[in-house]
Every structure is written in structure tokens, then in C-alpha cells.
Design a protein around this motif. Structure first.
Motif, PDB file in Angstrom:
ATOM      1  N   HIS A   1       0.804  -1.231   0.000  1.00  0.00           N
ATOM      2  CA  HIS A   1       0.000   0.000   0.000  1.00  0.00           C
ATOM      3  C   HIS A   1       0.834   1.276   0.000  1.00  0.00           C
ATOM      4  O   HIS A   1       0.268   2.367  -0.056  1.00  0.00           O
ATOM      5  CB  HIS A   1      -0.937  -0.004   1.216  1.00  0.00           C
ATOM      6  CG  HIS A   1      -1.898  -1.144   1.214  1.00  0.00           C
ATOM      7  ND1 HIS A   1      -2.940  -1.241   0.312  1.00  0.00           N
ATOM      8  CD2 HIS A   1      -1.968  -2.255   1.994  1.00  0.00           C
ATOM      9  CE1 HIS A   1      -3.617  -2.354   0.545  1.00  0.00           C
ATOM     10  NE2 HIS A   1      -3.045  -2.986   1.550  1.00  0.00           N
TER      11      HIS A   1
ATOM     12  N   LEU B   1      -3.716  -3.263  -8.698  1.00  0.00           N
ATOM     13  CA  LEU B   1      -4.756  -4.094  -8.080  1.00  0.00           C
ATOM     14  C   LEU B   1      -4.771  -3.943  -6.567  1.00  0.00           C
ATOM     15  O   LEU B   1      -5.700  -4.412  -5.908  1.00  0.00           O
ATOM     16  CB  LEU B   1      -4.557  -5.571  -8.447  1.00  0.00           C
ATOM     17  CG  LEU B   1      -4.917  -5.953  -9.882  1.00  0.00           C
ATOM     18  CD1 LEU B   1      -4.481  -7.381 -10.165  1.00  0.00           C
ATOM     19  CD2 LEU B   1      -6.408  -5.790 -10.134  1.00  0.00           C
ATOM     20  N   TRP B   2      -3.738  -3.289  -6.011  1.00  0.00           N
ATOM     21  CA  TRP B   2      -3.690  -3.023  -4.574  1.00  0.00           C
ATOM     22  C   TRP B   2      -4.190  -1.600  -4.331  1.00  0.00           C
ATOM     23  O   TRP B   2      -3.740  -0.654  -4.978  1.00  0.00           O
ATOM     24  CB  TRP B   2      -2.266  -3.175  -4.046  1.00  0.00           C
ATOM     25  CG  TRP B   2      -1.708  -4.554  -4.207  1.00  0.00           C
ATOM     26  CD1 TRP B   2      -2.417  -5.730  -4.280  1.00  0.00           C
ATOM     27  CD2 TRP B   2      -0.327  -4.920  -4.330  1.00  0.00           C
ATOM     28  NE1 TRP B   2      -1.562  -6.791  -4.445  1.00  0.00           N
ATOM     29  CE2 TRP B   2      -0.276  -6.333  -4.475  1.00  0.00           C
ATOM     30  CE3 TRP B   2       0.866  -4.195  -4.328  1.00  0.00           C
ATOM     31  CZ2 TRP B   2       0.920  -7.026  -4.614  1.00  0.00           C
ATOM     32  CZ3 TRP B   2       2.061  -4.871  -4.464  1.00  0.00           C
ATOM     33  CH2 TRP B   2       2.083  -6.271  -4.598  1.00  0.00           C
ATOM     34  N   PRO B   3      -5.116  -1.425  -3.406  1.00  0.00           N
ATOM     35  CA  PRO B   3      -5.708  -0.095  -3.214  1.00  0.00           C
ATOM     36  C   PRO B   3      -4.786   0.887  -2.506  1.00  0.00           C
ATOM     37  O   PRO B   3      -3.975   0.517  -1.671  1.00  0.00           O
ATOM     38  CB  PRO B   3      -6.933  -0.384  -2.340  1.00  0.00           C
ATOM     39  CG  PRO B   3      -6.530  -1.587  -1.544  1.00  0.00           C
ATOM     40  CD  PRO B   3      -5.713  -2.427  -2.503  1.00  0.00           C
TER      41      PRO B   3
ATOM     42  N   ASN C   1      -7.051   3.506  -7.511  1.00  0.00           N
ATOM     43  CA  ASN C   1      -6.563   2.777  -8.672  1.00  0.00           C
ATOM     44  C   ASN C   1      -7.724   2.138  -9.430  1.00  0.00           C
ATOM     45  O   ASN C   1      -8.532   1.407  -8.856  1.00  0.00           O
ATOM     46  CB  ASN C   1      -5.581   1.686  -8.249  1.00  0.00           C
ATOM     47  CG  ASN C   1      -4.326   2.245  -7.620  1.00  0.00           C
ATOM     48  OD1 ASN C   1      -3.935   3.374  -7.893  1.00  0.00           O
ATOM     49  ND2 ASN C   1      -3.691   1.468  -6.759  1.00  0.00           N
TER      50      ASN C   1
ATOM     51  N   TYR D   1      -8.142  -1.694  -9.205  1.00  0.00           N
ATOM     52  CA  TYR D   1      -8.691  -2.156  -7.931  1.00  0.00           C
ATOM     53  C   TYR D   1     -10.200  -1.926  -7.875  1.00  0.00           C
ATOM     54  O   TYR D   1     -10.956  -2.813  -7.476  1.00  0.00           O
ATOM     55  CB  TYR D   1      -8.016  -1.446  -6.762  1.00  0.00           C
ATOM     56  CG  TYR D   1      -8.654  -1.785  -5.431  1.00  0.00           C
ATOM     57  CD1 TYR D   1      -8.398  -3.007  -4.814  1.00  0.00           C
ATOM     58  CD2 TYR D   1      -9.542  -0.905  -4.815  1.00  0.00           C
ATOM     59  CE1 TYR D   1      -9.008  -3.335  -3.616  1.00  0.00           C
ATOM     60  CE2 TYR D   1     -10.148  -1.229  -3.611  1.00  0.00           C
ATOM     61  CZ  TYR D   1      -9.876  -2.452  -3.018  1.00  0.00           C
ATOM     62  OH  TYR D   1     -10.493  -2.778  -1.836  1.00  0.00           O
TER      63      TYR D   1
ATOM     64  N   LYS E   1     -11.980  -4.392 -10.035  1.00  0.00           N
ATOM     65  CA  LYS E   1     -11.963  -5.721  -9.417  1.00  0.00           C
ATOM     66  C   LYS E   1     -13.025  -5.837  -8.337  1.00  0.00           C
ATOM     67  O   LYS E   1     -13.733  -6.860  -8.245  1.00  0.00           O
ATOM     68  CB  LYS E   1     -10.578  -5.988  -8.820  1.00  0.00           C
ATOM     69  CG  LYS E   1     -10.460  -7.342  -8.109  1.00  0.00           C
ATOM     70  CD  LYS E   1      -9.090  -7.514  -7.481  1.00  0.00           C
ATOM     71  CE  LYS E   1      -9.008  -8.824  -6.694  1.00  0.00           C
ATOM     72  NZ  LYS E   1      -7.693  -8.971  -6.025  1.00  0.00           N
ATOM     73  N   GLN E   2     -13.178  -4.807  -7.512  1.00  0.00           N
ATOM     74  CA  GLN E   2     -14.164  -4.855  -6.433  1.00  0.00           C
ATOM     75  C   GLN E   2     -15.590  -4.812  -6.977  1.00  0.00           C
ATOM     76  O   GLN E   2     -16.482  -5.517  -6.474  1.00  0.00           O
ATOM     77  CB  GLN E   2     -13.933  -3.700  -5.452  1.00  0.00           C
ATOM     78  CG  GLN E   2     -12.590  -3.749  -4.746  1.00  0.00           C
ATOM     79  CD  GLN E   2     -12.283  -5.117  -4.153  1.00  0.00           C
ATOM     80  OE1 GLN E   2     -13.086  -5.679  -3.397  1.00  0.00           O
ATOM     81  NE2 GLN E   2     -11.130  -5.671  -4.510  1.00  0.00           N
TER      82      GLN E   2
END
Length: 203
Positions: free
Chosen positions: A40, A51-53, A156, A159, A162-163
Motif C-alpha cells: 500500500h 490491483l492493490w488499493p 486505482n 482495484y 476488481k471490487q
């Protein structure tokens, strides 16, 4: 319109029914966040993998909610669930205080996706029943701290997409009253990708 009114009513109920969150220590959180930095960022801005917030500037109430639910198993993620498992309530409060005190770095939206993304974010899709994102997250993506609706601005795009897809297929189900699942299930891949890109450019 009826769906938008219902969402607004649920938001009001969430604020009224929200539990008080003990304030954490940002300085203690900075030390505890060292292990979080690999994904992060040291200041909560994720720059290695989209893909990491990014957690910088996120509402403390939302961070507490997510870490508490990951800790309890109410939200499951192969990477974050084991990271949250050993956290105490104090750890969670301190991490939330640290990341919420940081400033999220601005990003740019894909110009080719702005038109559709803006349309979905501000107006939804009345034909398919997709409500406007701004009904809960605000016109600038600032979110709603008391209701624990996250700040989205600058997040991002990968991310966010993806959610939304996880809410759509039900693999993520920790949204209050199924609000996000009810929204995402009517969204196409193109709408998800466009609104995620538009959100990335908000600041």
C-alpha cells in the motif's frame, strides 16, 4: 429514481445507526503500517500494483470496518485476510488513523473512458437500473465518513474494477444491505471499466 431514493434512505439509516469508533493514534499507526508499505506504500499510496488499493486519505471509519471484517472473516481476501487476522482493535484504530491522515496522490483517467464513466458515476443507467455512484460517494468521490461509504477519488482503476466485479458475482458480500451488489449486478464490463477509470481521475 425510486432506487436512488431508497439508497439515500439507507445511507441516512447507516449514519444514524453507525457505531462510534474509538480514535486511534496516527503516530502509532505509522509504526504499525511498516508491514503494509510493501503493497500500500509507506504513505498509503499504492504505486507498485494497481490491483492493490491506495489507503491514503481513506475515511478512518471505512478502514476500521474493512479490517474488522477481514479479521472476523466477514470479508475474505487471500492476501488481506491473513494480514488482518492478528490485528487487535487498537492496531486497527491506529492503522486507520495513520492512513486517513495521509494525502492520496492524484491520477489520470483514460480519456477514451471518461464520457461513459462520467455518465455512470453522475447519472447511472436508468434503462438497466444502475443508480448514480455519486448518490452515496458524492459528486467528487469524497464518500461519506459517518455512513462508512469510502472515498473513491483517485483510487486505482484496476482495484475499483476488481471490487465492482466481485460485488457483481457475489464473491464480495460485506456491503450494507447488499447496496453494492444490487448496483453492480446490472453493470456491464464496459461500464465497470469506464467508471473505475473515471473515479481514478477524480480529485
Amino acid at each position: 429514481m425510486k432506487k436512488l431514493i431508497a439508497i439515500s434512505a439507507l445511507a441516512a439509516l447507516s449514519v444514524t445507526a453507525g457505531n462510534a469508533i474509538a480514535a486511534g493514534s496516527a503516530s502509532a499507526g505509522q509504526t504499525k503500517a511498516a508491514v503494509c508499505a510493501a503493497c500500500h506504500g509507506a504513505d498509503g499510496n499504492s504505486v507498485i500494483n494497481p490491483l492493490w488499493p491506495s489507503l491514503a486519505g481513506q475515511h478512518a471509519s471505512y478502514i476500521v470496518k474493512q479490517l474488522t471484517e477481514l479479521h472476523a472473516g466477514d470479508r475474505k481476501d487471500p492476501t488481506m485476510s491473513p494480514m488482518a487476522a492478528p490485528l487487535s482493535e487498537a492496531d486497527i484504530a491506529d492503522l486507520a488513523a495513520w492512513f486517513s491522515s495521509q494525502t492520496r496522490q492524484p491520477h489520470q483517467a483514460d480519456p477514451a473512458k471518461v464520457k461513459l464513466g462520467k455518465q455512470i458515476y453522475h447519472g447511472g443507467n436508468m434503462e438497466t437500473g444502475v443508480p448514480a455512484c455519486m448518490a452515496c460517494h458524492g459528486p467528487t468521490g469524497a464518500g461519506n465518513e459517518p455512513a462508512k461509504f469510502p472515498s473513491l477519488a483517485g483510487q486505482n482503476a484496476a482495484y475499483t474494477a476488481k471490487q465492482l466485479k466481485a460485488f457483481r458475482d457475489g464473491s464480495r458480500a460485506n456491503d450494507p444491505n447488499g447496496m453494492m451488489r444490487g448496483t453492480a449486478k446490472f453493470m456491464s464490463d464496459a461500464e465497470i471499466d469506464a467508471v473505475a477509470s473515471y473515479i481514478q481521475g477524480l480529485h
